[in-house]
Design a protein around this motif. Structure first.
Motif, PDB file in Angstrom:
ATOM      1  N   ALA A  57      48.560-123.579 -31.787  1.00 49.86           N
ATOM      2  CA  ALA A  57      49.433-124.741 -32.004  1.00 49.86           C
ATOM      3  C   ALA A  57      49.484-125.116 -33.480  1.00 49.86           C
ATOM      4  O   ALA A  57      50.553-125.463 -34.016  1.00 49.86           O
ATOM      5  N   ALA A  58      48.360-125.031 -34.141  1.00 48.94           N
ATOM      6  CA  ALA A  58      48.327-125.333 -35.573  1.00 48.94           C
ATOM      7  C   ALA A  58      49.134-124.300 -36.364  1.00 48.94           C
ATOM      8  O   ALA A  58      49.824-124.642 -37.335  1.00 48.94           O
ATOM      9  N   CYS A  59      49.071-123.048 -35.934  1.00 50.57           N
ATOM     10  CA  CYS A  59      49.841-121.992 -36.614  1.00 50.57           C
ATOM     11  C   CYS A  59      51.335-122.220 -36.462  1.00 50.57           C
ATOM     12  O   CYS A  59      52.111-121.967 -37.394  1.00 50.57           O
ATOM     13  N   ARG A  60      51.755-122.693 -35.289  1.00 50.71           N
ATOM     14  CA  ARG A  60      53.174-123.008 -35.084  1.00 50.71           C
ATOM     15  C   ARG A  60      53.619-124.099 -36.057  1.00 50.71           C
ATOM     16  O   ARG A  60      54.709-124.018 -36.639  1.00 50.71           O
ATOM     17  N   GLN A  61      52.787-125.099 -36.236  1.00 50.15           N
ATOM     18  CA  GLN A  61      53.132-126.183 -37.152  1.00 50.15           C
ATOM     19  C   GLN A  61      53.162-125.696 -38.593  1.00 50.15           C
ATOM     20  O   GLN A  61      54.049-126.077 -39.367  1.00 50.15           O
ATOM     21  N   LEU A  62      52.206-124.856 -38.958  1.00 50.47           N
ATOM     22  CA  LEU A  62      52.184-124.304 -40.311  1.00 50.47           C
ATOM     23  C   LEU A  62      53.447-123.498 -40.598  1.00 50.47           C
ATOM     24  O   LEU A  62      54.075-123.635 -41.657  1.00 50.47           O
ATOM     25  N   ALA A  63      53.836-122.647 -39.648  1.00 50.80           N
ATOM     26  CA  ALA A  63      55.033-121.820 -39.835  1.00 50.80           C
ATOM     27  C   ALA A  63      56.286-122.679 -39.890  1.00 50.80           C
ATOM     28  O   ALA A  63      57.202-122.409 -40.676  1.00 50.80           O
ATOM     29  N   ALA A  64      56.346-123.718 -39.071  1.00 51.61           N
ATOM     30  CA  ALA A  64      57.518-124.600 -39.056  1.00 51.61           C
ATOM     31  C   ALA A  64      57.654-125.328 -40.387  1.00 51.61           C
ATOM     32  O   ALA A  64      58.767-125.450 -40.932  1.00 51.61           O
ATOM     33  N   ARG A  65      56.548-125.829 -40.929  1.00 52.74           N
ATOM     34  CA  ARG A  65      56.608-126.504 -42.232  1.00 52.74           C
ATOM     35  C   ARG A  65      57.053-125.528 -43.316  1.00 52.74           C
ATOM     36  O   ARG A  65      57.836-125.882 -44.206  1.00 52.74           O
ATOM     37  N   ALA A  66      56.556-124.293 -43.240  1.00 50.76           N
ATOM     38  CA  ALA A  66      56.939-123.282 -44.231  1.00 50.76           C
ATOM     39  C   ALA A  66      58.440-123.004 -44.165  1.00 50.76           C
ATOM     40  O   ALA A  66      59.107-122.920 -45.201  1.00 50.76           O
ATOM     41  N   ARG A  67      58.979-122.882 -42.952  1.00 51.41           N
ATOM     42  CA  ARG A  67      60.421-122.634 -42.809  1.00 51.41           C
ATOM     43  C   ARG A  67      61.236-123.754 -43.449  1.00 51.41           C
ATOM     44  O   ARG A  67      62.248-123.505 -44.103  1.00 51.41           O
ATOM     45  N   ASP A  68      60.815-124.985 -43.228  1.00 47.21           N
ATOM     46  CA  ASP A  68      61.533-126.123 -43.802  1.00 47.21           C
ATOM     47  C   ASP A  68      61.534-126.054 -45.327  1.00 47.21           C
ATOM     48  O   ASP A  68      62.537-126.365 -45.977  1.00 47.21           O
ATOM     49  N   HIS A  69      60.405-125.630 -45.900  1.00 44.08           N
ATOM     50  CA  HIS A  69      60.294-125.581 -47.360  1.00 44.08           C
ATOM     51  C   HIS A  69      61.174-124.492 -47.972  1.00 44.08           C
ATOM     52  O   HIS A  69      61.741-124.674 -49.060  1.00 44.08           O
ATOM     53  N   ILE A  70      61.267-123.347 -47.298  1.00 48.02           N
ATOM     54  CA  ILE A  70      61.947-122.211 -47.932  1.00 48.02           C
ATOM     55  C   ILE A  70      63.393-122.050 -47.491  1.00 48.02           C
ATOM     56  O   ILE A  70      64.115-121.207 -48.032  1.00 48.02           O
ATOM     57  N   ARG A  71      63.839-122.852 -46.521  1.00 48.92           N
ATOM     58  CA  ARG A  71      65.203-122.693 -46.014  1.00 48.92           C
ATOM     59  C   ARG A  71      66.237-122.803 -47.137  1.00 48.92           C
ATOM     60  O   ARG A  71      67.204-122.046 -47.189  1.00 48.92           O
ATOM     61  N   ALA A  72      66.025-123.734 -48.055  1.00 45.00           N
ATOM     62  CA  ALA A  72      66.986-123.947 -49.136  1.00 45.00           C
ATOM     63  C   ALA A  72      67.005-122.798 -50.137  1.00 45.00           C
ATOM     64  O   ALA A  72      67.928-122.697 -50.946  1.00 45.00           O
ATOM     65  N   SER A  73      66.005-121.923 -50.081  1.00 42.67           N
ATOM     66  CA  SER A  73      65.936-120.814 -51.032  1.00 42.67           C
ATOM     67  C   SER A  73      66.779-119.617 -50.618  1.00 42.67           C
ATOM     68  O   SER A  73      66.969-118.696 -51.417  1.00 42.67           O
ATOM     69  N   ARG A  74      67.262-119.615 -49.386  1.00 42.61           N
ATOM     70  CA  ARG A  74      68.081-118.490 -48.927  1.00 42.61           C
ATOM     71  C   ARG A  74      69.538-118.700 -49.364  1.00 42.61           C
ATOM     72  O   ARG A  74      70.120-119.742 -49.085  1.00 42.61           O
ATOM     73  N   PRO A  75      70.130-117.741 -50.062  1.00 45.75           N
ATOM     74  CA  PRO A  75      71.518-117.910 -50.509  1.00 45.75           C
ATOM     75  C   PRO A  75      72.482-117.998 -49.337  1.00 45.75           C
ATOM     76  O   PRO A  75      72.353-117.269 -48.354  1.00 45.75           O
ATOM     77  N   ARG A  76      73.439-118.914 -49.436  1.00 43.31           N
ATOM     78  CA  ARG A  76      74.420-119.083 -48.364  1.00 43.31           C
ATOM     79  C   ARG A  76      75.516-118.026 -48.429  1.00 43.31           C
ATOM     80  O   ARG A  76      76.077-117.632 -47.421  1.00 43.31           O
ATOM     81  N   PHE A  77      75.833-117.583 -49.641  1.00 47.29           N
ATOM     82  CA  PHE A  77      76.926-116.614 -49.810  1.00 47.29           C
ATOM     83  C   PHE A  77      76.451-115.448 -50.690  1.00 47.29           C
ATOM     84  O   PHE A  77      76.877-115.299 -51.827  1.00 47.29           O
ATOM     85  N   PRO A  78      75.533-114.628 -50.159  1.00 45.36           N
ATOM     86  CA  PRO A  78      75.039-113.503 -50.955  1.00 45.36           C
ATOM     87  C   PRO A  78      76.120-112.460 -51.177  1.00 45.36           C
ATOM     88  O   PRO A  78      77.105-112.402 -50.439  1.00 45.36           O
ATOM     89  N   VAL A  79      75.930-111.643 -52.201  1.00 41.22           N
ATOM     90  CA  VAL A  79      76.908-110.617 -52.523  1.00 41.22           C
ATOM     91  C   VAL A  79      76.444-109.276 -51.972  1.00 41.22           C
ATOM     92  O   VAL A  79      75.282-109.100 -51.602  1.00 41.22           O
ATOM     93  N   SER A  80      77.359-108.320 -51.924  1.00 40.70           N
ATOM     94  CA  SER A  80      77.015-106.971 -51.480  1.00 40.70           C
ATOM     95  C   SER A  80      76.172-106.284 -52.548  1.00 40.70           C
ATOM     96  O   SER A  80      76.132-106.705 -53.713  1.00 40.70           O
ATOM     97  N   GLU A  81      75.501-105.204 -52.152  1.00 44.90           N
ATOM     98  CA  GLU A  81      74.685-104.468 -53.112  1.00 44.90           C
ATOM     99  C   GLU A  81      75.539-103.917 -54.252  1.00 44.90           C
ATOM    100  O   GLU A  81      75.117-103.939 -55.413  1.00 44.90           O
ATOM    101  N   GLN A  82      76.758-103.452 -53.941  1.00 42.34           N
ATOM    102  CA  GLN A  82      77.631-102.917 -54.979  1.00 42.34           C
ATOM    103  C   GLN A  82      78.057-103.993 -55.963  1.00 42.34           C
ATOM    104  O   GLN A  82      78.036-103.797 -57.184  1.00 42.34           O
ATOM    105  N   GLN A  83      78.452-105.167 -55.453  1.00 46.33           N
ATOM    106  CA  GLN A  83      78.856-106.249 -56.347  1.00 46.33           C
ATOM    107  C   GLN A  83      77.669-106.719 -57.187  1.00 46.33           C
ATOM    108  O   GLN A  83      77.810-107.023 -58.366  1.00 46.33           O
ATOM    109  N   GLY A  84      76.497-106.747 -56.564  1.00 41.41           N
ATOM    110  CA  GLY A  84      75.303-107.117 -57.314  1.00 41.41           C
ATOM    111  C   GLY A  84      75.034-106.157 -58.453  1.00 41.41           C
ATOM    112  O   GLY A  84      74.690-106.562 -59.569  1.00 41.41           O
TER     113      GLY A  84
END
Length: 297
Positions: free
Chosen positions: A149-176
């Motif tokens: 149960a504690a691990c579930r809470q740890l993972a959930a808090r981590a997801r909340d922290h890093i969610r904003a770090s994922r790009p919403r509109f990433p580019v293709s490998e070629q465009q990159g």
């Protein structure tokens, strides 16, 4: 409980370990942000594997994952103290994609590695082991000595922290790749107009020299500041560099170059909606040893 297979021999023990080594090394690297430290952790796990009482080891993969996770947590807790006195911005050790030489890619980029740095060691471990490496919470609990149960809470808090770090509109490998090529050309020639066209207004630039070589001592915030910095270096003749290779660096488009005075450098980009939102420049020679293995002689 007894083993479900025949007693091991030294050759079988080594073969079992070598089969798991790529995954174990990647777990340790994602925990620590350092390939050299990850290799040390896995070597320590190998020593413990050799000494283990096989009559108590039912699942070698589970045993070794727990061992690597616990060793990584110990190293990470010590490393965080050292990083508090680090000279300039601290970046994870850059890894070329071919370094991760098994077929189980984890989708973690350099940007997410930095986001992981803002987590507590236990949050980082719970998130990586469950969300990235697919372990059940019962297994995670055994690996980090916490209740499920504690691990579930740890993972959930981590997801909340890093969610904003994922790009919403990433580019293709070629465009990159094309944007990385354009940045290399514009920064080396001092083309302010071209540089500006490639950058998001709020781009953030990290340059890690670790006090070993010259690098920007502070994080550069904003396109104007980065453009002035790059143009200034170009005018002083400090951007006369050689492009050694292009490709993905920790899942991000970028390139490896040889800069003036023989300094090896990696440059990686977070790109969203066609514009560079973050630049990660690694110049610390201690963190580039793994990259240098994949460069032509």
């Amino acid at each position: 409980m007894p083993l479900d297979f025949a007693p091991s021999t030294p050759d079988l023990e080594a073969a079992e370990f070598d089969k798991l080594r790529p995954r174990l090394t990647r777990i340790a690297y994602r925990m620590l942000g350092s390939w050299a430290e990850a290799e040390d952790v896995v070597q320590d796990a190998w020593i413990r594997w050799q000494r283990a009482d096989r009559s108590t080891v039912r699942e070698p993969a589970a045993f070794l994952t727990r061992t690597v996770s616990r060793l990584s947590l110990d190293v990470l807790k010590a490393a965080r103290t050292v990083r508090e006195t680090y000279i300039g911005p601290w970046l994870p050790e850059p890894i070329l994609d071919e370094t991760l030489d098994d077929d189980d890619g984890d989708g973690i980029t350099g940007t997410l590695m930095l986001a992981l740095e803002r987590l507590s060691p236990l949050e980082r471990a719970a998130f990586l082991l469950h969300d990235v490496f697919g372990m059940g919470f019962d297994e995670v609990a055994q690996s980090i000595d916490r209740e499920p149960a504690a691990c579930r809470q740890l993972a959930a808090r981590a997801r909340d922290h890093i969610r904003a770090s994922r790009p919403r509109f990433p580019v293709s490998e070629q465009q990159g790749r094309e944007i990385a090529q354009a940045f290399f050309a514009a920064s080396r020639s001092g083309d302010a107009s071209m540089l500006t066209s490639l950058l998001a207004a709020d781009v953030v630039t990290y340059s890690d020299g670790g006090g070993k070589v010259k690098a920007a001592i502070n994080i550069l915030n904003g396109a104007d500041r980065l453009v002035r910095f790059m143009v200034g270096l170009s005018r002083k003749g400090r951007m006369d560099s050689t492009l050694l290779r292009e490709g993905l660096i920790d899942g991000l488009p970028g390139f490896v170059s040889r800069e003036p005075h023989g300094v090896l450098q990696t440059t990686a980009f977070e790109i969203e909606d066609g514009r560079i939102t973050a630049v990660y420049i690694m110049r610390n020679p201690d963190k580039l040893k793994q990259v240098s293995r994949f460069l032509p002689n």
